[in-house]
Motif scaffolding. Structure first.
Motif, PDB file in Angstrom:
ATOM      1  N   UNK A  22       0.888  -1.161   0.000  1.00  0.00           N
ATOM      2  CA  UNK A  22       0.000   0.000   0.000  1.00  0.00           C
ATOM      3  C   UNK A  22       0.933   1.218   0.000  1.00  0.00           C
ATOM      4  N   UNK A  23       0.930   2.013  -1.070  1.00  0.00           N
ATOM      5  CA  UNK A  23       1.998   3.011  -1.269  1.00  0.00           C
ATOM      6  C   UNK A  23       1.550   4.433  -0.985  1.00  0.00           C
ATOM      7  N   UNK A  24       2.430   5.186  -0.323  1.00  0.00           N
ATOM      8  CA  UNK A  24       2.145   6.596   0.008  1.00  0.00           C
ATOM      9  C   UNK A  24       3.351   7.457  -0.375  1.00  0.00           C
ATOM     10  N   UNK A  25       3.076   8.598  -0.995  1.00  0.00           N
ATOM     11  CA  UNK A  25       4.145   9.524  -1.372  1.00  0.00           C
ATOM     12  C   UNK A  25       4.799  10.078  -0.098  1.00  0.00           C
ATOM     13  N   UNK A  26       6.126  10.102  -0.087  1.00  0.00           N
ATOM     14  CA  UNK A  26       6.849  10.407   1.155  1.00  0.00           C
ATOM     15  C   UNK A  26       6.494  11.786   1.727  1.00  0.00           C
ATOM     16  N   UNK A  27       6.212  12.768   0.851  1.00  0.00           N
ATOM     17  CA  UNK A  27       5.877  14.106   1.387  1.00  0.00           C
ATOM     18  C   UNK A  27       4.513  14.076   2.082  1.00  0.00           C
ATOM     19  N   UNK A  28       3.649  13.148   1.645  1.00  0.00           N
ATOM     20  CA  UNK A  28       2.363  12.999   2.340  1.00  0.00           C
ATOM     21  C   UNK A  28       2.566  12.368   3.719  1.00  0.00           C
ATOM     22  N   UNK A  29       3.526  11.436   3.825  1.00  0.00           N
ATOM     23  CA  UNK A  29       3.843  10.873   5.147  1.00  0.00           C
ATOM     24  C   UNK A  29       4.355  12.002   6.066  1.00  0.00           C
ATOM     25  N   UNK A  30       5.241  12.841   5.529  1.00  0.00           N
ATOM     26  CA  UNK A  30       5.782  13.940   6.351  1.00  0.00           C
ATOM     27  C   UNK A  30       4.657  14.873   6.795  1.00  0.00           C
TER      28      UNK A  30
END
Ligand code: NAD
Ligand code: TYD
Length: 354
Positions: free
Chosen positions: A225-233
């Motif tokens: 399940x993939x999330x863009x790293x800037x969205x995690x930040x």
């Protein structure tokens, strides 16, 4: 946690996700002092932060989170109000080769940080926070249906996920036993710029570019399940400032993909960028021996975070992958730098000699 003047320790800030968190906090909160503590292992690279290095509210301290005296010295020096803890050994395949390195950093290192935080905050816990960044892998592996919620029992199955699960338990133990103010988040697989090319997406981009085989484990049927790293930040920023103390939050974008489908998608994006005929890069796909104990499927239910704090991811996967590929093509010096030295030895051990 309030947004008044603060001194915040971010651990692992020279790594993939940590560098995005440091960048976001340094830019968005100029009145905070951000201190990045990182041991600069193979995965840590100060080049990831060279754009924010001149900022007056940013400082780097080299050090190992398992070094109690060093962590304590930094607490004395800066009197931190908050900790955002990302430093970890983070790659499942490496955890299979060298599990003790994962126990040392992820378990012992987290305990050292908790111990110092408590020692320095115990007389006044007001507006203090220990925020622990964890993974969805602590929940184990799903079958074809269902999602991980915050209530899903922990069932880690690799040395990496078991060490992260242990660290999560330690964080909650410090909260329940000593009343340390903590928060914890469990995020799905990240992708984006500055991702070390040992993980699926950057490894495939690098191999496509260099016409090397694309090693797909097993049949490529495993789902992540993939999330863009800037969205995690941005989710970490939201939870750190508005989450409830003692709570844990799942972070994800409801974006499940089979590995093989991602590899095909990357091949077609790269064919366009490199001016190759459609289908040329896909010929590099090579099915290789499966990872031992390979978790079948991860899928995060991020409803609590959406409903309670209104957080949502900003990017669609195809758009994020396009941005990611462009970044790698424009930053080949970075790739060359991080793949020099020990990378080749690891690559040969993992893919050539097995
Ligand atoms: P990474 O491997 O890219 O970076 C880890 C950083 O920690 C590096 O800069 C490294 O030098 C530093 N570090 C390692 N051991 C250290 C030690 N003993 N002392 C001090 N610094 C040390 O990892 P990442 O992918 O950026 O992951 C960061 C955090 O997010 C980890 O805790 C990981 O478990 C978690 N996480 C990662 C993902 C993902 O998809 N990558 C998803 C969810 C959660
Ligand atoms: P990875 O990026 O290592 O993340 P994680 O294991 O933490 O989910 O791997 C993502 C998926 O891709 C996982 O199912 C294993 C698979 N994979 C390959 O098929 N080939 C590879 O060379 C790598 C590194 C991973």
């Amino acid at each position: 946690m309030t947004t008044q003047n603060k001194k915040i320790l971010i651990t692992g800030g020279a790594g993939f996700i940590g560098s995005h968190v440091v960048r976001l906090f340094v830019k968005k909160y100029p009145h905070y002092l951000i201190v990045n503590l990182d041991a600069l292992t193979y995965a840590g690279n100060l080049e990831n932060l060279k754009d924010i290095e001149p900022q007056p509210n940013y400082l780097f301290e080299k050090g190992d989170i398992t070094d109690e005296a060093r962590v304590d010295e930094l607490f004395h020096k800066y009197r931190f109000d908050g900790v955002i803890h990302l430093a970890a050994e983070s790659h499942v395949d490496r955890s299979i080769l060298d599990p003790l390195a994962f126990v040392r950093t992820n378990v012992l290192g987290t305990a050292c940080l908790l111990k110092s935080s408590l020692a320095h905050w115990k007389d006044n816990m007001n507006d203090k926070l220990f925020y622990h960044v964890s993974t969805d892998e602590v929940y184990g592996s799903l079958g074809a249906t269902g999602f991980f919620t915050e209530e899903t029992p922990y069932d880690p199955r690799s040395p990496y996920s078991a060490s992260k699960a242990s660290s999560d338990h330690l964080v909650m133990a410090w909260h329940h036993t000593y009343r340390l103010p903590v928060m914890l988040s469990n995020c799905s697989n990240n992708y984006g710029s500055h991702h070390f090319p040992e993980k699926l997406i950057p490894l495939m981009i690098n191999n496509i570019l260099n016409d090397r085989p694309l090693p797909v484990y097993g049949k490529g049927e495993n789902v992540r399940d993939w999330l863009y790293v800037e969205d995690h930040a941005s989710a970490i920023d939201t939870i750190f400032h508005r989450g409830r103390t003692g709570e844990k939050y799942n972070i994800g974008g409801f974006n499940e993909w089979k590995n093989i489908d991602i590899v095909y998608l990357l091949c077609s994006i790269m064919d366009k960028h490199l001016g190759r005929p459609d289908g040329a890069s896909a010929k590099l796909i090579t099915f290789v021996k499966d990872r031992p104990g390979h978790d079948l499927r991860y899928a995060i239910d991020a409803t609590k975070l959406n409903k309670e704090l209104g957080w949502r991811p900003s990017l669609q996967f195809e758009e994020g992958l396009e941005k990611t590929v462009t970044w790698y093509l424009e930053n080949q010096d970075w790739v060359k730098h991080v793949t020099s030295g020990d990378y080749q030895k690891y690559y040969d051990r993992q893919y050539i000699k097995r």
